[in-house]
Design an enzyme around this catalytic site. Structure first.
Site, mmCIF file in Angstrom:
data_model
loop_
_atom_site.group_PDB
_atom_site.id
_atom_site.type_symbol
_atom_site.label_atom_id
_atom_site.label_comp_id
_atom_site.label_asym_id
_atom_site.label_seq_id
_atom_site.Cartn_x
_atom_site.Cartn_y
_atom_site.Cartn_z
ATOM 1 N N SER A 66 0.794 -1.238 0.000
ATOM 2 C CA SER A 66 0.000 0.000 0.000
ATOM 3 C C SER A 66 0.823 1.284 0.000
ATOM 4 O O SER A 66 0.270 2.355 -0.267
ATOM 5 C CB SER A 66 -0.925 0.025 1.212
ATOM 6 O OG SER A 66 -2.134 -0.586 0.884
ATOM 7 N N LYS A 69 0.565 3.320 -3.026
ATOM 8 C CA LYS A 69 -0.626 4.135 -3.306
ATOM 9 C C LYS A 69 -0.308 5.637 -3.267
ATOM 10 O O LYS A 69 -0.924 6.429 -3.970
ATOM 11 C CB LYS A 69 -1.739 3.816 -2.285
ATOM 12 C CG LYS A 69 -2.300 2.408 -2.454
ATOM 13 C CD LYS A 69 -3.211 2.021 -1.293
ATOM 14 C CE LYS A 69 -3.766 0.621 -1.461
ATOM 15 N NZ LYS A 69 -4.487 0.135 -0.282
ATOM 16 N N TYR A 194 -1.899 -3.144 -10.971
ATOM 17 C CA TYR A 194 -1.973 -2.870 -9.527
ATOM 18 C C TYR A 194 -1.113 -3.861 -8.732
ATOM 19 O O TYR A 194 -0.380 -3.478 -7.819
ATOM 20 C CB TYR A 194 -3.435 -2.917 -9.075
ATOM 21 C CG TYR A 194 -3.633 -2.776 -7.593
ATOM 22 C CD1 TYR A 194 -3.540 -1.540 -6.965
ATOM 23 C CD2 TYR A 194 -3.907 -3.890 -6.796
ATOM 24 C CE1 TYR A 194 -3.714 -1.410 -5.589
ATOM 25 C CE2 TYR A 194 -4.084 -3.773 -5.423
ATOM 26 C CZ TYR A 194 -3.988 -2.530 -4.822
ATOM 27 O OH TYR A 194 -4.162 -2.405 -3.460
ATOM 28 N N TYR A 246 -4.120 3.047 7.721
ATOM 29 C CA TYR A 246 -5.383 2.297 7.735
ATOM 30 C C TYR A 246 -6.347 2.919 8.737
ATOM 31 O O TYR A 246 -6.298 4.131 8.975
ATOM 32 C CB TYR A 246 -5.136 0.808 8.043
ATOM 33 C CG TYR A 246 -4.126 0.153 7.132
ATOM 34 C CD1 TYR A 246 -4.363 0.053 5.770
ATOM 35 C CD2 TYR A 246 -2.945 -0.369 7.621
ATOM 36 C CE1 TYR A 246 -3.452 -0.560 4.917
ATOM 37 C CE2 TYR A 246 -2.021 -0.985 6.780
ATOM 38 C CZ TYR A 246 -2.282 -1.074 5.435
ATOM 39 O OH TYR A 246 -1.385 -1.663 4.603
ATOM 40 N N VAL A 264 1.053 -3.861 3.813
ATOM 41 C CA VAL A 264 0.907 -5.163 4.484
ATOM 42 C C VAL A 264 2.174 -6.019 4.419
ATOM 43 O O VAL A 264 2.229 -7.081 5.035
ATOM 44 C CB VAL A 264 -0.296 -5.980 3.946
ATOM 45 C CG1 VAL A 264 -1.606 -5.394 4.396
ATOM 46 C CG2 VAL A 264 -0.237 -6.139 2.443
HETATM 47 N N1 GLU Z 1 -1.577 -5.331 -2.497
HETATM 48 C C1 GLU Z 1 -2.299 -5.260 -1.277
HETATM 49 C C2 GLU Z 1 -3.784 -5.436 -1.499
HETATM 50 O O1 GLU Z 1 -4.310 -4.882 -2.417
HETATM 51 C C3 GLU Z 1 -2.020 -3.945 -0.637
HETATM 52 C C4 GLU Z 1 -2.696 -3.829 0.687
HETATM 53 C C5 GLU Z 1 -1.923 -3.046 1.699
HETATM 54 O O2 GLU Z 1 -0.700 -3.023 1.730
HETATM 55 O O3 GLU Z 1 -2.609 -2.429 2.500
HETATM 56 O O4 GLU Z 1 -4.460 -6.135 -0.800
#
Ligand code: GLU
Length: 310
Positions: A66, A69, A194, A246, A264
């Site tokens: 994430s 992002k 993604y 989060y 994550v």
């Molecule tokens: N690639 C992970 C997903 O889409 C990223 C989630 C994360 O790191 O919060 O579930």
């Protein structure tokens, strides 16, 4: 003035090491489950001295997940104006887990609440310009290479395939948004892009350098070159404060008080505005998806050096 020595960071890593025994390594993406839970590392890049201090298992590479992002949001805002991007994705925290579908169903239009949750990030990734998935991925990776000053950065094919093959929930978010005209992309192509974006591999040193550019308002602290327009850097940092950790972003703002984004894989990108970029890694996560030992490291460091912006 912030001035961590490697010795200070080494002592901190030793102090926090027992926390790596708490929490659990993410395994919903099977390849992530192979991480070593006792790994712990930190790098702090001081933008005034352009020096980076590091400690712990600093050669271990991990995937951005994430954290990517923030990078795709910056790139999408370079590719399009704010109005275009925020017409499709909102600016509000959700209070829900990162992969939740509930608010999409409850709100009308089904616009994701922010770019730091999966639904919002998938929409943002669909906005990256390029003729093919490969071209778009190359643009994202070149941006990461530029920000980190590391031309060797690439992605883990193993993690990308593992997530692509198991990403039913992310596919569900995409199809839901497609049905409601929020997303216009080919879902399989978007999933490929993604999952590869999330699988870009860095060390905590790379993260600290990326953070240093953001801490320096989008300008490389070493060369003075502008990598991100100042307004875009500001938007990214604000989202990191309100939604970066989060549904624990509020608690993090109180305990640590800096813009940060976790993934994550156990990585955390931290920014001490006008001071430093921080990269932290430890793969054992708490129930919200944040690195247990990583959080502890940042909390102690922030209290000691008075990092909080508030
Ligand atoms: N690639 C992970 C997903 O889409 C990223 C989630 C994360 O790191 O919060 O579930």
């Amino acid at each position: 003035m912030l001035c961590q020595s490697s010795t200070e960071l080494m002592e901190l890593v030793t102090l926090v090491k027992p926390y790596t025994k708490q929490g659990k390594v993410a395994n919903y993406i099977p390849a992530l489950g192979r991480a070593n839970p006792s790994d712990l590392s930190i790098s702090v890049f001081n933008i005034h001295s352009s020096k980076c201090q590091s400690a712990g298992d600093i050669s271990v590479r991990f995937t951005l997940q994430s954290i990517s992002k923030v990078i795709t949001l910056a790139l999408a805002l370079v590719d399009h104006d704010e109005e275009y991007v925020f017409n499709k994705v909102g600016m509000e925290p959700t209070g829900d887990p990162f992969n939740s579908i509930i608010k999409l169903e409850m709100l009308s239009p089904s616009k994701p609440l922010n770019p730091m949750i999966n639904a919002g990030a998938l929409v943002v990734t669909s906005m990256i310009k390029g003729g093919t998935v490969q071209e778009k991925l190359e643009r994202i990776m070149s941006f990461v290479r530029k920000l980190s000053g590391n031309n060797d950065i690439s992605y883990s094919e193993e993690v990308a395939i593992s997530e692509y093959n198991t990403g039913s929930l992310n596919r569900a978010l995409c199809y839901y948004m497609k049905q409601h005209n929020v997303l216009d992309a080919n879902v399989e192509e978007l999933m490929e892009l993604y999952t590869k974006q999330c699988s870009i591999e860095t060390t905590c040193f790379d993260l600290a350098q990326i953070g240093a550019v953001m801490a320096n308002n989008g300008t490389c602290p070493i060369t003075g070159e502008r990598f991100i327009p100042i307004e875009i850097a500001k938007i990214c940092k604000t989202f990191m404060v309100t939604c970066g950790m989060y549904n624990a972003s509020g608690e993090f703002a109180i305990r640590v008080g800096i813009p940060a984004k976790s993934g994550v894989s156990g990585g955390i990108l931290g920014i001490v505005p006008n001071e430093a970029g921080i990269g932290v890694y430890s793969p054992s996560l708490d129930e919200k998806g944040n690195s247990v030992a990583g959080l502890k490291l940042l909390e102690i460091l922030s209290k000691k050096h008075n990092f909080s912006m508030f």
